[in-house]
Design a protein around this motif. Structure first.
Motif, PDB file in Angstrom:
ATOM      1  N   PHE A  35      42.098 -25.345  16.958  1.00  0.00           N
ATOM      2  CA  PHE A  35      41.636 -24.040  16.195  1.00  0.00           C
ATOM      3  C   PHE A  35      40.659 -23.577  15.857  1.00  0.00           C
ATOM      4  CE2 PHE A  35      45.907 -24.598  14.901  1.00  0.00           C
ATOM      5  CZ  PHE A  35      46.960 -23.343  15.045  1.00  0.00           C
ATOM      6  N   LYS A  39      36.931 -20.953  14.042  1.00  0.00           N
ATOM      7  CA  LYS A  39      37.157 -19.768  13.161  1.00  0.00           C
ATOM      8  C   LYS A  39      36.211 -19.214  13.117  1.00  0.00           C
ATOM      9  CE  LYS A  39      37.786 -18.536   8.276  1.00  0.00           C
ATOM     10  NZ  LYS A  39      38.129 -19.329   7.272  1.00  0.00           N
ATOM     11  N   CYS A  40      35.493 -18.116  13.407  1.00  0.00           N
ATOM     12  CA  CYS A  40      33.708 -17.452  13.072  1.00  0.00           C
ATOM     13  C   CYS A  40      34.202 -16.769  11.998  1.00  0.00           C
ATOM     14  CB  CYS A  40      33.961 -16.522  14.202  1.00  0.00           C
ATOM     15  SG  CYS A  40      32.394 -15.663  14.768  1.00  0.00           S
ATOM     16  N   THR A  42      36.000 -12.038   9.195  1.00  0.00           N
ATOM     17  CA  THR A  42      36.381 -13.495   9.651  1.00  0.00           C
ATOM     18  C   THR A  42      37.513 -13.911  10.757  1.00  0.00           C
ATOM     19  OG1 THR A  42      35.884 -13.993   7.579  1.00  0.00           O
ATOM     20  CG2 THR A  42      37.605 -15.430   8.264  1.00  0.00           C
ATOM     21  N   LEU A  92      40.112 -16.093  12.594  1.00  0.00           N
ATOM     22  CA  LEU A  92      40.730 -17.667  13.276  1.00  0.00           C
ATOM     23  C   LEU A  92      41.199 -17.356  14.544  1.00  0.00           C
ATOM     24  CD1 LEU A  92      41.355 -20.557  12.570  1.00  0.00           C
ATOM     25  CD2 LEU A  92      42.998 -19.667  10.911  1.00  0.00           C
ATOM     26  N   TRP A  93      40.923 -18.388  15.565  1.00  0.00           N
ATOM     27  CA  TRP A  93      41.163 -17.972  17.438  1.00  0.00           C
ATOM     28  C   TRP A  93      42.494 -19.591  17.298  1.00  0.00           C
ATOM     29  CZ3 TRP A  93      37.744 -18.433  22.113  1.00  0.00           C
ATOM     30  CH2 TRP A  93      38.934 -18.124  23.002  1.00  0.00           C
TER      31      TRP A  93
END
Length: 552
Positions: A543, A545-546, A404, A406-407
């Motif tokens: 933001f 998220k992957c 996981t 978060l960018w």
């Protein structure tokens, strides 16, 4: 300076007829009271040819010569007055401790003075005083035919005519000579009424100026100089032709010495005549004497001999005066040259020292420049290492090992403008891992879209990267990938998921740093990105998220 001073003392001490107690110029000729620095430490008169001692006190040249010649290891008088117990080499009056003081002489020669002779109204500066004295009509001078009387220069002719007992004239009635002042004592003399006009006429004729007064001869004509001209031209010639006059004087002196050696039994007058004859001047002197004899109307050999003796004495006196003046001038010039030579030597040493110092400075500068260059190279290397370490630290801080990530994409407006203009159309997220030793991956974002979504949508892709533990993993990559565009108001997130196409090379084991990206070219419409109902962009930041589902 010591060399020049020694020369001064040697010359002055050998001057014939030097005053036993020489002194400078009297105070009475000065318009103003002279300052102490202008006074001689010995005679207390105004300095004449000032010389300074090593202790700083000043003396007339003649005074210091007399003191050095007549005393041994004499202490400076001023130093002795200031401290009776004084001892030191600097206070000794020796030739080596005395030098010509050109600076104070220049000041003294500009002092305002007046003539001290009674009846004379001349005023000027001290440098012109001696020249005035040599021609002042009111100056007292000795009778030039040796009677011993002192008379004013302007009254000399009258003295010779009426008062001089040595003024002898041939008797008109016999071959004897008689005195003009006492003709009655001569037994065969003619009546006084006849004698008076004759003698007076002879005296007047002897005092008449010659026809050649307009064109004067050089004062060195007695030793061979043939220069003639007006008074001003002759003065300029005498002031500039020092070298030629010195050569003539040297020749005359050598000739006189030779004549003394060959004629030891002769009188000084006869020796001088021999020297003048050797210089081809005897004929001129005899011609002058013959002219005078002719004017007096006398052919007596005795009178001719006396006239020659008188003329030789005057020539010798003039010669000695001129020689002394020239020697003094030469000594002054030698002192000046000596001082200048020492100054030149000091300057040359200073220049050489400065050149050496400059060379040392240049070498030091070159050495320091090399050191600076080395330090700059080391600093550049350190900057590179620090930048790499910063990147690694940043990557370590942002890395995730649970699949996981978060960018946070900040400064969104600028980056979207860059993407729209084509300057930077895509962004890579930091790398993250599906597990501690799992797959390595990152996200690739096109803010202005890519492919079918270019200009209308945000495109988001998943990239499989070359990892450190790929050899231990099972390939191809087959885990489900889910993208999130987070609503910062926590109301409605955008979610899109896909499963890898196992036949696509994007999910096979990477052979380069990263595989071809694969994902969603139509991830989110640009028109809805800044919707007021949602907060996908807030404070110019979004933001993404992957999540990689490793359980599937």
């Amino acid at each position: 300076m010591a060399t020049g001073a020694t020369g001064d003392l040697a010359d002055a001490s050998s001057t014939p007829g030097e005053n036993e107690y020489p002194s400078g110029f009297p105070h009475s000729i000065c318009d103003d009271v002279p300052q102490d620095k202008y006074l001689c430490s010995n005679c207390n008169n105004v300095l004449n040819k000032a010389h300074q001692t090593m202790c700083g006190h000043r003396y007339c040249l003649a005074c210091v010569n007399w003191l050095v010649r007549n005393n041994k290891n004499l202490m400076c008088k001023k130093c002795r007055e200031e401290d009776r117990c004084l001892e030191g080499n600097n206070s000794l009056l020796t030739p080596d401790n005395v030098f010509h003081d050109a600076a104070i002489n220049k000041e003294i020669l500009e002092l305002k003075v007046h003539c001290a002779n009674q009846g004379c109204s001349w005023k000027g500066v001290l440098k012109d005083y001696e020249e005035h004295q040599s021609g002042c009509d009111h100056a007292l001078i000795p009778c030039n035919i040796g009677c011993g009387h002192m008379v004013e220069r302007k009254k000399l002719a009258s003295h010779l005519k009426n008062d001089c007992p040595n003024n002898m004239s041939p008797s008109p009635t016999c071959s004897q000579t008689i005195s003009l002042t006492e003709p009655q004592k001569h037994l065969c003399s003619s009546p006084s009424e006849e004698m008076g006009p004759t003698t007076a006429q002879g005296a007047e004729e002897s005092q008449k100026p010659s026809k050649s007064t307009k064109r004067q001869q050089c004062c060195f004509s007695e030793v061979g100089c043939r220069f003639k001209g007006t008074k001003e031209v002759v003065q300029n010639h005498e002031a500039s032709a020092h070298l030629g006059h010195l050569q003539l004087l040297l020749h005359a002196t050598s000739t006189l010495q030779a004549s003394q050696l060959t004629g030891k039994g002769c009188t000084p007058d006869a020796q001088l005549r021999q020297a003048l004859a050797a210089l081809h001047l005897q004929g001129d002197v005899e011609a002058d004497g013959g002219l005078e004899a002719g004017q007096e109307g006398v052919g007596d050999p005795v009178e001719s001999a006396k006239a020659h003796c008188l003329q030789d004495d005057q020539a010798a006196m003039l010669f000695g005066q001129q020689l002394e003046e020239l020697l003094q001038r030469v000594q002054v010039y030698e002192n000046i040259v000596t001082v200048l030579n020492r100054e030149v030597e000091k300057t040359q040493l200073t220049v050489a020292s400065l050149k050496q110092q400059n060379q040392n400075n240049q070498d030091m500068i070159q050495h320091l420049e090399l050191k600076v260059s080395e330090h700059q190279q080391k600093l550049a290397m350190k900057d590179t290492i620090i930048s790499s370490l910063c990147q690694r630290i940043t990557a370590q801080e942002d890395v995730s090992y649970n699949g996981t990530f978060l960018w946070r994409v900040s400064d969104l407006s600028r980056k979207m403008n860059e993407a729209a203009s084509g300057h930077r159309n895509n962004l890579y997220s930091p790398a993250f891992y599906t597990a501690q030793y799992g797959f390595k991956a990152c996200m690739r974002l096109y803010l202005n879209g890519d492919g079918v979504g270019k200009g209308t949508h945000i495109s988001l892709f998943f990239v499989v990267m070359k990892g450190e533990y790929d050899a231990l993993l099972s390939w191809p990559f087959k885990h489900k990938v889910t993208f999130f565009l987070l609503d910062q108001n926590q109301k409605e997130h955008v979610i899109d998921a896909f499963k890898p196409d196992l036949s696509s090379s994007s999910f096979h084991r990477p052979v380069s740093d990263m595989n071809v990206a694969s994902g969603r070219p139509l991830f989110f419409p640009l028109a809805k990105l800044r919707s007021p109902r949602h907060a996908y962009v807030k404070d110019d930041t979004l933001f993404i998220k992957c999540i990689v589902d490793t359980t599937s």
